[in-house]
Scaffold this motif. Structure first.
Motif, PDB file in Angstrom:
ATOM      1  N   VAL A 187     -82.134  20.005   0.045  1.00 44.68           N
ATOM      2  CA  VAL A 187     -81.550  19.080   1.024  1.00 44.68           C
ATOM      3  C   VAL A 187     -82.522  19.123   2.342  1.00 44.68           C
ATOM      4  CG1 VAL A 187     -79.438  18.512   2.462  1.00 44.68           C
ATOM      5  CG2 VAL A 187     -79.359  19.344   0.065  1.00 44.68           C
ATOM      6  N   VAL A 188     -82.968  20.375   2.513  1.00 42.80           N
ATOM      7  CA  VAL A 188     -83.581  20.429   3.900  1.00 42.80           C
ATOM      8  C   VAL A 188     -85.083  19.856   3.589  1.00 42.80           C
ATOM      9  CG1 VAL A 188     -85.122  22.019   5.187  1.00 42.80           C
ATOM     10  CG2 VAL A 188     -82.752  22.548   4.557  1.00 42.80           C
ATOM     11  N   PRO A 198     -79.146  20.001  18.590  1.00 45.65           N
ATOM     12  CA  PRO A 198     -77.830  19.313  18.175  1.00 45.65           C
ATOM     13  C   PRO A 198     -77.969  19.090  16.469  1.00 45.65           C
ATOM     14  CG  PRO A 198     -78.271  18.303  20.203  1.00 45.65           C
ATOM     15  CD  PRO A 198     -79.485  19.193  19.995  1.00 45.65           C
ATOM     16  N   TYR A 199     -79.146  18.830  16.181  1.00 50.11           N
ATOM     17  CA  TYR A 199     -79.286  18.461  14.921  1.00 50.11           C
ATOM     18  C   TYR A 199     -79.069  19.922  13.971  1.00 50.11           C
ATOM     19  CZ  TYR A 199     -81.592  17.350  10.411  1.00 50.11           C
ATOM     20  OH  TYR A 199     -81.683  16.983   9.223  1.00 50.11           O
ATOM     21  N   GLN A 257     -76.149  20.576  11.286  1.00 45.61           N
ATOM     22  CA  GLN A 257     -76.426  21.086   9.949  1.00 45.61           C
ATOM     23  C   GLN A 257     -75.809  22.459   9.516  1.00 45.61           C
ATOM     24  OE1 GLN A 257     -77.610  19.412   7.750  1.00 45.61           O
ATOM     25  NE2 GLN A 257     -79.421  18.515   8.299  1.00 45.61           N
ATOM     26  N   ILE A 258     -75.530  23.515  10.501  1.00 43.98           N
ATOM     27  CA  ILE A 258     -74.926  24.451  10.195  1.00 43.98           C
ATOM     28  C   ILE A 258     -73.273  24.250  10.136  1.00 43.98           C
ATOM     29  CG2 ILE A 258     -74.023  26.745  11.301  1.00 43.98           C
ATOM     30  CD1 ILE A 258     -76.862  26.642  12.705  1.00 43.98           C
ATOM     31  N   LEU A 278     -70.589  24.862   7.020  1.00 43.07           N
ATOM     32  CA  LEU A 278     -69.561  26.037   7.063  1.00 43.07           C
ATOM     33  C   LEU A 278     -68.132  25.868   6.143  1.00 43.07           C
ATOM     34  CD1 LEU A 278     -69.309  26.964  10.948  1.00 43.07           C
ATOM     35  CD2 LEU A 278     -69.910  28.186   9.160  1.00 43.07           C
ATOM     36  N   PRO A 279     -67.833  24.612   5.850  1.00 44.12           N
ATOM     37  CA  PRO A 279     -66.593  24.770   4.970  1.00 44.12           C
ATOM     38  C   PRO A 279     -67.189  25.046   3.432  1.00 44.12           C
ATOM     39  CG  PRO A 279     -66.673  22.682   6.247  1.00 44.12           C
ATOM     40  CD  PRO A 279     -68.133  23.487   6.600  1.00 44.12           C
ATOM     41  N   TYR A 280     -68.164  24.656   2.995  1.00 44.69           N
ATOM     42  CA  TYR A 280     -68.662  24.928   1.674  1.00 44.69           C
ATOM     43  C   TYR A 280     -68.759  26.605   1.761  1.00 44.69           C
ATOM     44  CZ  TYR A 280     -71.654  25.853  -2.053  1.00 44.69           C
ATOM     45  OH  TYR A 280     -72.183  26.265  -3.309  1.00 44.69           O
TER      46      TYR A 280
END
Length: 85
Positions: free
Chosen positions: A44-45, A65-66, A70-71, A75-77
């Motif tokens: 993905v990166v 901010p980008y 991304q972080i 987080l939910p995953y």
């Protein structure tokens, strides 16, 4: 598969070696989850890097901010995977 090696290891705590075995199994599990998450994120990166460079050159957004977004997206995953574990 590696989890079956440490099955029912938490119930054994008679000696110092049993405690070290539990700590080692937790370390191995955390290391495995980290490597697994890294391997899922890398493609993905790689794809999004060109988009980031293009948008940064056009002065659409800055790097901080980008990176924060991304972080925040990951987080939910990671939280769901930790709860599942």
């Amino acid at each position: 598969m590696s989890g079956t090696m440490f099955w029912d290891l938490g119930g054994k705590h008679a000696s110092r070696q049993d405690l070290l075995n539990v700590v080692g199994s937790v370390y191995t599990a955390v290391l495995f989850l980290g490597v697994q998450n890294s391997s899922f994120v890398q493609p993905v990166v790689v794809v999004e890097r060109t988009v980031f460079y293009r948008e940064k050159a056009a002065r659409m957004f800055s790097a901080l901010p980008y990176a924060f977004s991304q972080i925040l997206v990951e987080l939910p995953y990671v939280f769901a995977q930790a709860v599942t574990y």
